[in-house]
Design an enzyme around this catalytic site. Structure first.
Site, PDB file in Angstrom:
ATOM      1  N   ASP A   1       0.846  -1.220  -0.041  1.00 42.54           N
ATOM      2  CA  ASP A   1      -0.530   0.324  -0.072  1.00 42.54           C
ATOM      3  C   ASP A   1       0.917   1.134   0.068  1.00 42.54           C
ATOM      4  OD1 ASP A   1      -2.615   1.502   2.721  1.00 42.54           O
ATOM      5  OD2 ASP A   1      -1.815   2.377   0.456  1.00 42.54           O
ATOM      6  N   ASP A  31      -1.639   6.152  -4.792  1.00 41.52           N
ATOM      7  CA  ASP A  31      -2.259   5.016  -3.947  1.00 41.52           C
ATOM      8  C   ASP A  31      -2.126   3.624  -4.407  1.00 41.52           C
ATOM      9  OD1 ASP A  31      -4.656   5.009  -1.076  1.00 41.52           O
ATOM     10  OD2 ASP A  31      -3.016   3.865  -1.825  1.00 41.52           O
TER      11      ASP A  31
HETATM   12  C1  LIG Z   1     -11.241   7.679   0.640  1.00 35.36           C
HETATM   13  C2  LIG Z   1     -11.101   6.331   0.227  1.00 35.36           C
HETATM   14  C3  LIG Z   1     -10.162   5.195   0.207  1.00 35.36           C
HETATM   15  C4  LIG Z   1      -8.497   5.685   0.181  1.00 35.36           C
HETATM   16  O1  LIG Z   1      -8.223   4.700   0.904  1.00 35.36           O
HETATM   17  C5  LIG Z   1     -10.977   3.912   0.021  1.00 35.36           C
HETATM   18  C6  LIG Z   1     -10.220   2.985  -0.371  1.00 35.36           C
HETATM   19  N1  LIG Z   1     -10.642   1.980  -1.789  1.00 35.36           N
HETATM   20  N2  LIG Z   1     -10.151   0.970  -1.391  1.00 35.36           N
HETATM   21  C7  LIG Z   1      -9.727   0.644   0.207  1.00 35.36           C
HETATM   22  C8  LIG Z   1      -9.010  -0.098   0.555  1.00 35.36           C
HETATM   23  C9  LIG Z   1      -8.505  -1.751   0.534  1.00 35.36           C
HETATM   24  C10 LIG Z   1      -9.454  -2.698  -0.645  1.00 35.36           C
HETATM   25  N3  LIG Z   1     -10.445  -2.822  -1.397  1.00 35.36           N
HETATM   26  C11 LIG Z   1     -10.926  -2.459  -1.629  1.00 35.36           C
HETATM   27  C12 LIG Z   1     -12.674  -2.942  -1.720  1.00 35.36           C
HETATM   28  C13 LIG Z   1     -13.337  -2.980  -2.754  1.00 35.36           C
HETATM   29  C14 LIG Z   1     -14.340  -1.518  -3.154  1.00 35.36           C
HETATM   30  N4  LIG Z   1     -14.627  -3.528  -2.211  1.00 35.36           N
HETATM   31  C15 LIG Z   1     -15.707  -3.676  -3.112  1.00 35.36           C
HETATM   32  C16 LIG Z   1     -14.171  -4.221  -1.851  1.00 35.36           C
HETATM   33  C17 LIG Z   1     -14.532  -5.575  -1.208  1.00 35.36           C
HETATM   34  C18 LIG Z   1     -12.409  -4.349  -0.808  1.00 35.36           C
HETATM   35  C19 LIG Z   1     -11.014  -4.684  -0.554  1.00 35.36           C
HETATM   36 CL1  LIG Z   1     -11.404  -6.454   0.251  1.00 35.36          CL
HETATM   37  N5  LIG Z   1     -10.480  -4.075  -0.193  1.00 35.36           N
HETATM   38  N6  LIG Z   1      -8.591  -1.998   1.771  1.00 35.36           N
HETATM   39  C20 LIG Z   1      -7.423  -3.281   1.205  1.00 35.36           C
HETATM   40  C21 LIG Z   1      -8.199  -1.748   2.493  1.00 35.36           C
HETATM   41  C22 LIG Z   1      -7.053  -1.245   4.102  1.00 35.36           C
HETATM   42  C23 LIG Z   1      -8.659  -0.110   2.240  1.00 35.36           C
HETATM   43  C24 LIG Z   1      -8.498   1.241   2.263  1.00 35.36           C
HETATM   44  N7  LIG Z   1      -9.475   2.548   1.688  1.00 35.36           N
HETATM   45  N8  LIG Z   1      -9.735   2.190   0.898  1.00 35.36           N
HETATM   46  C25 LIG Z   1     -11.791   4.236   0.014  1.00 35.36           C
HETATM   47  C26 LIG Z   1     -13.295   3.477  -0.410  1.00 35.36           C
HETATM   48  N9  LIG Z   1     -12.541   6.290  -0.259  1.00 35.36           N
HETATM   49  C27 LIG Z   1     -13.753   6.939   0.276  1.00 35.36           C
END
Ligand SMILES: Cc1c(C=O)c(-c2nnc3c4c(C[n+]5cc6c(C)n(C)c(C)c6c(Cl)n5)n(C)c(C)c4cnn23)c(C)n1C
Length: 322
Positions: free
Chosen positions: A33, A213
C-alpha cells in the site's frame, strides 16, 4: 541487492492485489500500500475466530518491542491495532533482518471478512507510521541502503498478476520513455499534480493534485471532472445506495487521462468498469473525491502503467506505459 514480488488480484475485479512476504518463519499474503506506512499482519495475538481462513504471524515474545503499540485507520473506515515485534521480513529475496512487524490484536470487520488479505505492507513515507512511542521505518526505508538503486517500481495489471520490483527498473515491463516528475512527499505520501485531464479526445486544463495509492481500488478526482466524465456515458447516474456513479454494463466508456509532467497518462475506458452492482448496473472506476480533500490515483489509474518510486536526494516518480 534487488528483488521482485508478484502482485496477484485478490478477486475478479482487482479490488486489491496480494504479494507473498516471509514474516518470521511464515509466508503471508500482504496488500502493498503506497498510501500508508505500517507493515501489519494478522497474528496469534488475535482470537482464533478472527483468524479463520487467514495465514498469520506466530509472535515470539522474545522479539517483542516492549511497550510499543500501533493503531491505524484507513480511508474506507477500516482499521486495526496491536503490538510490535522486530523480526525478519523477506520480499522477493530482499531481506530486512530486524523489520518492525506490527502484530494485530484487533482488526475491523472489513479485514476479518476478506480472508485472502493477511495484512498490509506500507510503502509511503515513514513519517506516516503509527507506532508509538517511536515511529518505525517502512520495509522500503529499512532495505533502502542495500538496494542497487533507491527505488521500487509498481506494475499492477488489469485482471492479471503484476509485480513490485525493488532496487531495479525492469525494462521488459514497459515500452517507450519513462517520464519523471518530482514527488511531493511533504504530507508523507507520493504526491503528484496534473495540469489537465481528457475525456475521450477532449482535453481540459485543470489542476489535479493527488497521491499515488496502490492500496486504493478506484480513482477519486474532483466532482466537476467526474460529472464531465459520466456525461459522456449513456445511462450513467449517481446511485446513492451503491455509493457512487453507476452505468449500464453494456455502456462504452471513454478513455480518461491526466497530464502529468506534460505527458498524458491514459486510463483505458475498459479499466473504468470496476464491477457489476447488485442492481444490474456496473460501478464506475472514477468517483468523486468529495470529503477527501485531494485526489487519489488508485489501482484503476495505476494498472496501465509501470510506476517508478525513487527515493533519491529529490524523491521522483517515473511513469511508463506497460
Ligand atoms: C478515501 C477512500 C479510500 C482510501 O484509500 C478508499 C479505499 N478504497 N479501497 C480501499 C481499501 C482496500 C482495498 N479494498 C477495496 C475494496 C473494494 C472497493 N471492495 C468492494 C472490496 C471488497 C475491497 C477490499 Cl476487500 N479491499 N483495503 C484493503 C483497505 C484497507 C482500504 C482502505 N481504503 N480504501 C475509499 C473507499 N475511500 C472513500
Amino acid at each position: 541487492t534487488n528483488g521482485s514480488a508478484p502482485a496477484v488480484p485478490s478477486d475478479q475485479y482487482d479490488s486489491l492485489y496480494l504479494s507473498p512476504v516471509t514474516v518470521g518463519s511464515s509466508t503471508l499474503h500482504l496488500d502493498f500500500d503506497t498510501g500508508s506506512s505500517d507493515l501489519w499482519v494478522f497474528s496469534s495475538l488475535q482470537a482464533q475466530s478472527s483468524l479463520v481462513g487467514h495465514d498469520y504471524y506466530m509472535v515470539d515474545p522474545a522479539k517483542e518491542k516492549q511497550g510499543y503499540t500501533w493503531k491505524i485507520s484507513y480511508g474506507d473506515g477500516s482499521g486495526a491495532s496491536g503490538k510490535v515485534y522486530a523480526d525478519k521480513v523477506v520480499v522477493g529475496g530482499v531481506t530486512a533482518t530486524a523489520q518492525a512487524v506490527e502484530a494485530a490484536t484487533a482488526v475491523s470487520a472489513q479485514f476479518t471478512q476478506d480472508v485472502d488479505t493477511d495484512g498490509l505492507l506500507g510503502l509511503a513515507m515513514s513519517t506516516l507510521n503509527t507506532v508509538k512511542p517511536q515511529q518505525q521505518k517502512t520495509f522500503f526505508d529499512t532495505v533502502l541502503k542495500q538496494l542497487a538503486q533507491p527505488l521500487f517500481a509498481v506494475d499492477l495489471k488489469y485482471h492479471a498478476a503484476g509485480s513490485y520490483d525493488f532496487g531495479f527498473i525492469d525494462k521488459s515491463k514497459y515500452t517507450g520513455a519513462i517520464n519523471y516528475v518530482n514527488a511531493d512527499t511533504s504530507k508523507g505520501w507520493w504526491g503528484v499534480s496534473a495540469t489537465a485531464y481528457s475525456i475521450g479526445n477532449a482535453s481540459t486544463s485543470a489542476t489535479v493534485s493527488g497521491i499515488l495509492d496502490t492500496g486504493t481500488t478506484l480513482l477519486y478526482v474532483d466532482t466537476p471532472i467526474v460529472k464531465a466524465y459520466y456525461a459522456k456515458v449513456k445511462g450513467s447516474k449517481m446511485d446513492n445506495t451503491q455509493g457512487g456513479y453507476v452505468f449500464p454494463c453494456s455502456a462504452t466508456l471513454p478513455d480518461f487521462s491526466l497530464t502529468i509532467g506534460g505527458v498524458k497518462q491514459i486510463v483505458p475506458g475498459k479499466h473504468i468498469n470496476y464491477s457489476p452492482t447488485s442492481a444490474g448496473n456496473c460501478f464506475g472506476g472514477i468517483q468523486t473525491n468529495d470529503g477527501i480533500g485531494f485526489s487519489i490515483l488508485g489501482d484503476i489509474f495505476l494498472k496501465s502503467k509501470y510506476v517508478i518510486h525513487e527515493m533519491g536526494s529529490t524523491p521522483r516518480i517515473g511513469f511508463a506505459q506497460q
